[in-house]
Scaffold this motif. Structure first.
Motif, PDB file in Angstrom:
ATOM      1  N   TYR A 183      11.669  17.710  -5.830  1.00 47.02           N
ATOM      2  CA  TYR A 183      12.370  17.159  -6.501  1.00 47.02           C
ATOM      3  C   TYR A 183      12.461  15.582  -5.910  1.00 47.02           C
ATOM      4  N   GLY A 184      12.737  15.514  -4.727  1.00 43.52           N
ATOM      5  CA  GLY A 184      12.824  14.129  -4.251  1.00 43.52           C
ATOM      6  C   GLY A 184      11.881  13.608  -3.146  1.00 43.52           C
ATOM      7  N   PRO A 185      10.548  13.619  -3.400  1.00 44.91           N
ATOM      8  CA  PRO A 185       9.509  13.061  -2.308  1.00 44.91           C
ATOM      9  C   PRO A 185       9.658  11.595  -1.949  1.00 44.91           C
ATOM     10  N   HIS A 186       9.617  11.220  -0.725  1.00 45.82           N
ATOM     11  CA  HIS A 186       9.646   9.696  -0.432  1.00 45.82           C
ATOM     12  C   HIS A 186       8.855   9.458   0.787  1.00 45.82           C
ATOM     13  N   SER A 187       8.265   8.065   0.800  1.00 45.94           N
ATOM     14  CA  SER A 187       7.723   7.606   1.962  1.00 45.94           C
ATOM     15  C   SER A 187       7.998   6.217   2.035  1.00 45.94           C
ATOM     16  N   ALA A 188       8.358   5.968   3.304  1.00 44.01           N
ATOM     17  CA  ALA A 188       8.874   4.711   3.777  1.00 44.01           C
ATOM     18  C   ALA A 188       8.406   4.423   5.334  1.00 44.01           C
ATOM     19  N   ILE A 189       8.489   2.825   5.451  1.00 45.32           N
ATOM     20  CA  ILE A 189       8.232   2.526   6.906  1.00 45.32           C
ATOM     21  C   ILE A 189       9.611   2.451   7.489  1.00 45.32           C
ATOM     22  N   GLU A 190       9.685   2.745   8.725  1.00 48.02           N
ATOM     23  CA  GLU A 190      10.710   2.812   9.449  1.00 48.02           C
ATOM     24  C   GLU A 190      10.673   1.944  10.849  1.00 48.02           C
ATOM     25  N   HIS A 191      11.608   1.067  10.827  1.00 47.04           N
ATOM     26  CA  HIS A 191      11.571  -0.052  11.938  1.00 47.04           C
ATOM     27  C   HIS A 191      12.402   0.432  13.108  1.00 47.04           C
ATOM     28  N   PHE A 192      11.984   0.351  14.106  1.00 49.14           N
ATOM     29  CA  PHE A 192      12.974   0.585  15.401  1.00 49.14           C
ATOM     30  C   PHE A 192      12.358  -0.540  16.260  1.00 49.14           C
ATOM     31  N   VAL A 193      13.160  -1.141  17.244  1.00 48.22           N
ATOM     32  CA  VAL A 193      13.053  -2.353  18.088  1.00 48.22           C
ATOM     33  C   VAL A 193      11.798  -2.080  18.773  1.00 48.22           C
ATOM     34  N   ALA A 194      11.487  -0.703  19.380  1.00 49.48           N
ATOM     35  CA  ALA A 194      10.221  -0.631  20.103  1.00 49.48           C
ATOM     36  C   ALA A 194       9.068  -0.236  19.264  1.00 49.48           C
ATOM     37  N   ALA A 216       0.738  -1.264   0.004  1.00 49.67           N
ATOM     38  CA  ALA A 216       0.011   0.094  -0.068  1.00 49.67           C
ATOM     39  C   ALA A 216       0.831   1.285   0.167  1.00 49.67           C
ATOM     40  N   ASN A 217       1.711   1.254   0.829  1.00 43.85           N
ATOM     41  CA  ASN A 217       3.131   2.412   0.722  1.00 43.85           C
ATOM     42  C   ASN A 217       3.657   2.783  -0.461  1.00 43.85           C
ATOM     43  N   MET A 218       3.698   1.511  -1.207  1.00 42.64           N
ATOM     44  CA  MET A 218       4.536   1.725  -2.524  1.00 42.64           C
ATOM     45  C   MET A 218       3.540   2.389  -3.484  1.00 42.64           C
ATOM     46  N   VAL A 219       2.459   1.924  -3.372  1.00 42.92           N
ATOM     47  CA  VAL A 219       1.488   2.523  -4.496  1.00 42.92           C
ATOM     48  C   VAL A 219       0.985   3.734  -4.175  1.00 42.92           C
ATOM     49  N   PHE A 220       1.116   4.180  -2.883  1.00 38.81           N
ATOM     50  CA  PHE A 220       0.924   5.740  -2.463  1.00 38.81           C
ATOM     51  C   PHE A 220       2.084   6.494  -2.629  1.00 38.81           C
ATOM     52  N   GLY A 221       3.249   6.254  -2.155  1.00 36.36           N
ATOM     53  CA  GLY A 221       4.491   7.326  -2.232  1.00 36.36           C
ATOM     54  C   GLY A 221       5.953   6.607  -2.326  1.00 36.36           C
ATOM     55  N   GLY A 222       5.993   5.232  -2.081  1.00 41.46           N
ATOM     56  CA  GLY A 222       7.091   4.695  -1.487  1.00 41.46           C
ATOM     57  C   GLY A 222       8.070   4.367  -2.584  1.00 41.46           C
ATOM     58  N   TYR A 223       7.852   4.535  -3.952  1.00 42.17           N
ATOM     59  CA  TYR A 223       9.072   4.437  -5.034  1.00 42.17           C
ATOM     60  C   TYR A 223       8.567   5.504  -6.185  1.00 42.17           C
ATOM     61  N   PHE A 224       9.488   5.765  -6.775  1.00 39.97           N
ATOM     62  CA  PHE A 224       9.240   6.875  -8.074  1.00 39.97           C
ATOM     63  C   PHE A 224       7.979   6.852  -8.709  1.00 39.97           C
ATOM     64  N   SER A 225       7.634   5.447  -8.958  1.00 43.68           N
ATOM     65  CA  SER A 225       6.368   5.259 -10.080  1.00 43.68           C
ATOM     66  C   SER A 225       5.006   5.292  -9.019  1.00 43.68           C
ATOM     67  N   SER A 226       5.066   5.966  -7.787  1.00 43.55           N
ATOM     68  CA  SER A 226       4.028   5.977  -7.132  1.00 43.55           C
ATOM     69  C   SER A 226       3.134   7.137  -7.502  1.00 43.55           C
ATOM     70  N   ARG A 227       1.844   7.069  -6.848  1.00 43.19           N
ATOM     71  CA  ARG A 227       0.885   8.058  -7.270  1.00 43.19           C
ATOM     72  C   ARG A 227       1.252   9.511  -6.788  1.00 43.19           C
ATOM     73  N   TRP A 228       1.704   9.502  -5.547  1.00 43.78           N
ATOM     74  CA  TRP A 228       2.344  10.848  -4.926  1.00 43.78           C
ATOM     75  C   TRP A 228       3.220  11.482  -5.980  1.00 43.78           C
ATOM     76  N   VAL A 229       4.322  10.465  -5.970  1.00 41.42           N
ATOM     77  CA  VAL A 229       5.715  11.131  -6.465  1.00 41.42           C
ATOM     78  C   VAL A 229       5.100  11.354  -8.015  1.00 41.42           C
ATOM     79  N   GLU A 230       4.245  10.700  -8.765  1.00 45.40           N
ATOM     80  CA  GLU A 230       3.773  11.122 -10.192  1.00 45.40           C
ATOM     81  C   GLU A 230       3.153  12.522 -10.110  1.00 45.40           C
ATOM     82  N   ASN A 231       2.327  12.684  -9.094  1.00 37.66           N
ATOM     83  CA  ASN A 231       1.565  13.721  -9.045  1.00 37.66           C
ATOM     84  C   ASN A 231       2.142  15.065  -8.565  1.00 37.66           C
TER      85      ASN A 231
END
Lengths: 438, 431
Positions: free
Chosen positions: A297-308, A273-288
């Protein structure tokens, strides 16, 4: 114009894991060795749990780790490592102290000996520590003028409140007060093998490499200390927090949304779901906002994992004059993915991208070492790649839509914008409630 | 420690339309890297069109003969791959890394835009906006933006080609037209002015058939004559400073001209090693002196070529030293110490083991880069374009290892204050 057909893809072969071995030494240190002999080198990653360590001291410790041992000066350490084509450096994140390095394969034993000396017999000499302390203070001062750093700091504060993750960079003043004796004490207390994981990847025989590590690091012993960080608090949506940066020619938009751990049954669907939204260049948000409107220039969205805990972070730098419209499109795209199922073809595209990047990520020694070390932070091994690939391959459109509705809804976001408040407060206020940060 | 080498095989051939091809197969991981390099860069952009080579790089992603806008990205990423491009002083590269089953798709995409990108007014205006945001992120909205790569060349060089801002002024970018883009493509993006390199998991015979299939009918166009960008060395020390309103602390960078990296590689290479002797790690001369002992700088770096691409740059270029200083830092003091250290090196020579350990570390860096398929495809493409010697990538660790102490000292002896150009950052933040 002639029309040429797009060539078909040849399906991927089965995911093949490299030859590896693992052993936990009597000291509690776990050693994982992975063979990828493509170039005559070895990559090293050592992760030592460091949760809840006092921030200023821990940060300076990571900068000063290689300043000297009873046998070697900082220059000796650097020169000896260089002699085998090696180099080591240390860094800190809220969960761990991470030592990263590499050397010529023939230099592995020597590099491990030097590492062992640094871990088990450090001196933190006053002169060298003072130099590193001053450098760190200067680096912090420079970081505090970087918009990306300032926006990150504000977002973490907004996300985590009083949780230890809220502050990840110490204040210059706090660092100035750290003494070498405190580093020695912190090292004795926390730089311990129990619960630590050493990853070796490269042109090596896995069993023999573990033997080398056992021989070199046998003298690094000591009890572990509880470094468990309490679970992160739930995000509390509220007004957009605006941080003023007078004269800024761009605004830094940051949003955090809830996310799940790598092993959660929802994770593969959320990742897609994140990919389709904005997680890579060919995503809706970046194309928009980039390819259609030219706001960024370089919008991005990513899931960040920390231990807690995990979170989904959305980030873009946009021109000051289009801050409002860029926020509008961001909210629109989040709302769209949370409300409507993705198209079949765009989901397949995101799926193939996610599966492909797993292969690319493990195709180099450095990539494998990073992956194995990150996985180890969460108690996982490389085999997790196979399970995760299967989960990505089988996630359905309904599951992805469900994950998007649950985690990507704009109403669930916390939002921070850094920029010229005088120019952007009004356009942002037209879209959502805004509060000015102190 | 003996310096190991790689033995990546290299196959070369040229298509009838002049496209040069380099293949370097390696079946150890199921991935493939594809690079297309055009022999044109920042130095060739027309006067009044600063930033054009880079802007044009953006336009190459905006659709082509058989591909709509956005299709290129979607087809690469939808095949599980990643892509990018970058603009350098002397070349422009385009590349993908993908699971090996997507090789033919990557070749199709690169061939399609070599035939002709879709140059439309709408795409041009859109990418001018995107490039402006790129410049804001990397230069205008952050401290030390463009330091020193955009700031030092105009101090060191006289000609437009060598001295101008490669990111471009907003005015020049705004005035760029579709006609400019068509002309630039016609002149520089000819198949004869390009190199295709493929690295990774493929069979040479099969790949050759695929390359012929997709690139064979790209229309042949003549290759432009490579201009000579040479200009005389400076006469007398040059120094400039500027206020960076976002920078909290001072910084300084100096550059000295070095021998022709292509025409005189043997004299040039010792400078590459010298830069590492001076600045690679805590045991290097300038880190030990300036950071550890004098504490006049907080970090110091040395490298060749304004973009750090020492094996992919043509004449003229420079060896750079750059340092960030603590509050109240004194650039004069730093430069004097650099001069002293260079003198000490020239008169006192290297310490035992100093050269070999530096060479060992350089070998590690070189080998590590080649572990990634694009770490082979990209440099091999450029080495073919500039030298006709892609296999040189395998030789570099050995060549670095053969540099002698005498060569290092001879190189150091040329780094005199009167040949130096310096740019100083005066902090404007928190003042």
């Amino acid at each position: 114009m002639s029309v040429r057909p797009l060539p078909n893809l040849i399906p991927d072969s089965k995911l093949k894991l490299p030859k590896q071995a693992e052993r936990t030494l009597s000291s509690g240190l776990t050693v994982i060795a992975i063979r990828r002999p493509a170039v005559p080198l070895v990559e090293v990653r050592l992760r030592v749990p460091f949760g809840r360590a006092p921030l200023a001291r821990a940060t300076l410790l990571s900068q000063a780790l290689f300043t000297g041992t009873a046998r070697m000066s900082s220059i000796d350490i650097a020169a000896e490592l260089q002699t085998v084509g090696g180099g080591l450096s240390a860094g800190l994140d809220p969960d761990r102290l991470l030592v990263t390095g590499n050397s010529l394969a023939a230099g592995l034993d020597r590099m491990l000996e030097i590492l062992a000396d640094v871990l088990s017999d450090p001196t933190y000499p006053a002169e060298e520590v003072a130099t590193e302390r001053d450098r760190l203070v200067d680096h912090i001062q420079v970081a505090q003028t970087q918009p990306a750093h300032l926006a990150r700091t504000a977002l973490l504060h907004r996300m985590y409140g009083r949780h230890p993750y809220a502050v990840q960079t110490p204040e210059a003043e706090q660092v100035r007060g750290v003494r070498p004796g405190q580093l020695r004490a912190l090292h004795a207390d926390r730089v311990r093998p129990d619960g630590a994981v050493l990853v070796l990847v490269g042109d090596l025989n896995p069993e023999k490499a573990i033997d080398s590590a056992e021989k070199a690091l046998g003298g690094w012993i000591g009890p572990s200390r509880d470094g468990n960080v309490p679970p992160t608090p739930e995000l509390e949506p509220g007004p957009l927090r605006l941080v003023d940066r007078p004269g800024a020619v761009q605004s830094s938009l940051r949003m955090a949304l809830p996310a799940v751990t790598r092993t959660d049954p929802d994770y593969a669907a959320l990742q897609l779901a994140n990919m389709v939204f904005g997680g890579y260049f060919s995503s809706r948000w970046v194309e928009n906002i980039r390819e259609d409107k030219g706001y960024t220039y370089g919008p991005h969205s990513a899931i960040e994992h920390f231990v807690a805990g995990s979170a989904l972070v959305v980030a873009a730098e946009v021109a000051t004059e289009v801050t409002g419209p860029a926020m509008l499109e961001t909210l629109y795209e989040l709302g769209r993915i949370a409300s409507l199922p993705p198209g079949e073809e765009e989901l397949e595209q995101a799926r193939r991208y996610s599966l492909g990047t797993l292969r690319l990520g493990m195709s180099t020694q450095a990539g494998l070492a990073g992956l194995a070390s990150v996985f180890a932070s969460f108690g996982l091994r490389l085999e997790h790649l196979v399970e995760h690939s299967a989960a990505l391959a089988s996630a359905t459109r309904e599951q992805v839509a469900e994950a998007a509705a649950r985690y990507l809804a704009p109403s669930a976001a916390v939002t921070v914008v850094l920029g010229d408040a005088e120019k952007i407060e009004a356009p942002l206020s037209a879209l959502t409630a805004v509060e000015l940060a102190e | 420690m003996k310096i190991p080498a790689t033995k990546y095989p290299v196959e070369r051939f040229t298509l009838d339309n002049g496209l040069r091809v380099v293949l370097t197969p390696d079946r150890t991981a199921p991935v493939v890297g594809v690079a297309v390099v055009y022999d044109v860069g920042i130095r060739s952009e027309p006067e009044g069109r600063t930033g054009f080579a880079h802007l044009f790089e953006h336009l190459m992603f905006q659709g082509s003969e058989n591909l709509e806008k956005l299709a290129h990205f979607r087809h690469v990423q939808g095949a599980g791959g990643s892509f990018n491009g970058s603009t350098h002083l002397d070349y422009t590269d385009y590349f993908e890394v993908l699971p090996s089953g997507a090789l033919e798709r990557a070749l199709f995409l690169e061939a399609d835009r070599m035939r002709g990108p879709r140059l439309t007014e709408e795409n041009l205006r859109n990418q001018v906006d995107v490039v402006k945001e790129e410049i804001r992120v990397n230069v205008l909205n952050r401290p030390y933006g463009g330091f020193p790569w955009l700031r030092l060349p105009p101090v060191m060089f006289e000609t437009f080609a060598n001295a101008h801002d490669g990111y471009g002024s907003f005015g020049d970018l705004d005035h760029a037209t579709v006609a400019d883009a068509e002309e630039f493509f016609d002149k520089y993006y000819a198949s004869g002015n390009a190199v295709l390199a493929v690295a990774g998991d493929f069979d040479v015979a099969e790949a050759t058939v695929l390359i012929q299939r997709h690139f064979g009918d790209v229309q042949a166009r003549s290759k432009p004559k490579l201009p000579d960008f040479a200009e005389p060395d400076i006469k007398g020390e040059r120094r400039e400073s500027y206020v960076d309103r976002l920078a909290p602390l001072p910084a300084v960078a100096s550059g000295w001209r070095v021998p022709d990296p292509i025409g005189d590689f043997e004299t040039y290479l010792p400078y590459v090693v010298l830069a590492e002797v001076l600045t690679d790690g805590d045991a290097s001369r300038l880190v030990e002196r300036l950071v550890q002992r004098d504490r006049t700088v907080t970090s110091v770096g040395g490298y060749i070529g304004f973009m750090g691409d020492e094996y992919q740059v043509r004449n003229p270029t420079a060896m750079l030293l750059q340092a960030h200083m603590p509050p109240g830092g004194d650039a004069d003091k730093v430069l004097r110490a650099v001069d002293e250290e260079l003198d000490r090196l020239v008169t006192g020579g290297l310490a035992p083991g100093e050269l070999t350990r530096t060479q060992a570390r350089m070998a590690t860096h070189l080998l590590r880069d080649t572990d990634a398929v694009l770490g082979r495809a990209l440099p091999m493409a450029v080495l073919e374009a500039q030298r006709g010697r892609p296999e040189m990538l395998n030789d570099l660790p050995r060549l670095v290892g053969e540099v002698t102490e005498a060569q290092i000292l001879a190189a150091a002896a040329t780094l005199r204050p009167e040949r130096r150009s310096t740019i100083e950052v005066v902090p404007g933040a928190n003042q």
